[in-house]
Design a protein around this motif. Structure first.
Motif, PDB file in Angstrom:
ATOM      1  N   TYR A   1       0.824  -1.212   0.000  1.00 21.21           N
ATOM      2  CA  TYR A   1       0.000   0.000   0.000  1.00 21.21           C
ATOM      3  C   TYR A   1       0.851   1.252   0.000  1.00 21.21           C
ATOM      4  N   SER A   2       1.895   1.228   0.859  1.00 13.68           N
ATOM      5  CA  SER A   2       2.694   2.473   0.923  1.00 13.68           C
ATOM      6  C   SER A   2       3.360   2.746  -0.412  1.00 13.68           C
ATOM      7  N   ASN A   3       3.730   1.692  -1.157  1.00 15.31           N
ATOM      8  CA  ASN A   3       4.314   1.911  -2.487  1.00 15.31           C
ATOM      9  C   ASN A   3       3.294   2.553  -3.428  1.00 15.31           C
ATOM     10  N   VAL A   4       2.065   2.040  -3.371  1.00 14.78           N
ATOM     11  CA  VAL A   4       1.005   2.586  -4.230  1.00 14.78           C
ATOM     12  C   VAL A   4       0.746   4.056  -3.861  1.00 14.78           C
ATOM     13  N   VAL A   5       0.632   4.321  -2.554  1.00 17.14           N
ATOM     14  CA  VAL A   5       0.344   5.681  -2.083  1.00 17.14           C
ATOM     15  C   VAL A   5       1.459   6.643  -2.507  1.00 17.14           C
TER      16      VAL A   5
END
Ligand SMILES: Cc1ncc(COP(=O)(O)O)c(C=O)c1O
Length: 381
Positions: free
Chosen positions: A267-271
């Protein structure tokens, strides 16, 4: 004792547009381009959503959430770089704004609010019958200390960085000066757009006992539908604020999504990728708009947020653009007179809006030239 009519009339007397009027003016079709409330155009991928949905099946829907939200507090405290007792969680930062104003109105005499700004602060102060003064922030010198109003201590000072709708960010040096000048006031710094630019005041929370910093997952994290925000501040102040709410403001699904978001690197990569895409697009769109702008049409305010504010020098041009956008169901914000606020959308959406604006400027100039030549001809006759 006032009648219901009198109370309603008091609430209607406001120089500020109601939030529904500025944000939620639906245009009557499903095919709308939502560039009016500073959301992100980029949702999380379907496979990641599916993983969250699967996890929701294992949550007990028949039980209340953890009363103290112990795990979530620990996670957020780590994210913010403070201790757990320095954190209060909320159902979006709007709920925390309400909670903080509600609490502070009981022991502070008035509020100082940056202006222009997010209209909810004024609304909450009005609801609590808390008097307020505006700190008018200008375009050239956004946060000019010499114009800061006279403070009747102790007051609640409400600041937003980056500011909505101008996009200007408050320098930490300016904030520190104010904090040092007014130790008896409570400062609420709303960093709803902090992931897109500007310096965060979070590290100052351990230094100043009168500072509250508000964060939300609605903007930079792209999760307004999940409703989650938090405030960081001094433990005693946070304890006091916690008393001014109802139990269980964070539901089990929000808790699950936020926990996964902050612990799963996918998720943090996507965000992070979405944030970078929005910032790049903002800078590119600002550059292109700047190329079109001049002293007769409009100017572009530099933005550290996920939107851009255009100030029109020609009311006729703004009206023309307003009509064209509205006819195409393109929703943008008009939060201040003579201004248009454009949320950064997808590349395709930005392309469409820029082309329309460019076309309308050309049309507007052509009709102005035509009118001028008719006048010249008439004078010659
Ligand atoms: C400055 C500012 N603060 C807070 C909010 C509310 O955010 P949330 O979704 O967390 O309630 C907004 C929403 O537009 C905003 O512009």
């Amino acid at each position: 004792m006032k009648t219901v009519e009198q109370v309603t009339a008091i609430n209607q007397v406001s120089e500020y547009p109601q939030i529904e009027q500025t944000l939620w003016t639906e245009l009557g079709s499903n095919e709308v381009m939502r560039l009016h409330c500073n959301e992100t155009a980029f949702d999380i991928p379907q496979n990641l959503k599916q993983q969250l949905v699967n996890k929701m099946l294992n949550v007990a829907w028949n039980r209340y959430p953890d009363f103290h939200q112990t795990q979530l507090h620990a996670l957020i405290a780590k994210e913010a770089g403070v201790a757990t007792e320095n954190i209060v969680l909320g159902n979006g930062s709007s709920q925390l704004i309400q909670q903080i104003v509600n609490c502070c109105s009981k022991f502070l005499s008035e509020a100082i609010i940056e202006n222009p700004t997010f209209t909810v602060y004024h609304q909450m102060c009005q609801n609590e019958r808390m008097p307020y003064k505006n700190w008018h922030i200008s375009e050239e010198n956004a946060f000019n200390l010499s114009t800061f109003p006279q403070v009747t201590e102790p007051s609640l000072i409400i600041l937003t960085s980056p500011n909505n709708p101008t996009g200007a960010s408050l320098p930490l040096t300016t904030l520190k000066t104010l904090l040092n000048q007014h130790p008896g006031c409570v400062f609420m710094v709303d960093e709803a757009y902090g992931e897109f630019g500007g310096e965060s005041a979070l590290p100052l929370v351990n230094e100043y006992a009168n500072l509250l910093v508000l964060k939300t997952l609605s903007k930079g994290y792209g999760l307004p539908g999940i409703r989650f925000g938090y405030a960081a501040g001094n433990a005693s102040l946070i304890n006091l604020i916690k008393k001014h709410t109802i139990p269980f403001t964070i539901n089990v699904f929000t808790e699950l999504v936020v926990t996964d978001f902050l612990t799963n690197p996918l998720y943090s990569n996507v965000v992070k990728a979405h944030q970078a895409r929005v910032k790049n697009l903002r800078d590119f769109v600002s550059y292109l708009l700047d190329e079109m702008a001049d002293e007769t049409s409009f100017s572009v305010l530099p933005s550290a947020a996920n939107f851009i504010l255009l100030r029109f020098h020609d009311a006729g041009l703004l009206e023309q653009i307003k009509q064209v956008l509205s006819a195409r169901n393109i929703m943008v914000g008009y939060p201040v007179a003579q201004c248009l606020r454009l949320t950064i959308g997808t590349e395709v959406e930005m392309n469409t809006v820029l082309r329309l604006i460019k076309y309308e400027i050309r049309q507007h100039k052509a009709s102005a030239d035509e009118l001028a030549s008719i006048q010249v001809t008439q004078e010659m006759v």
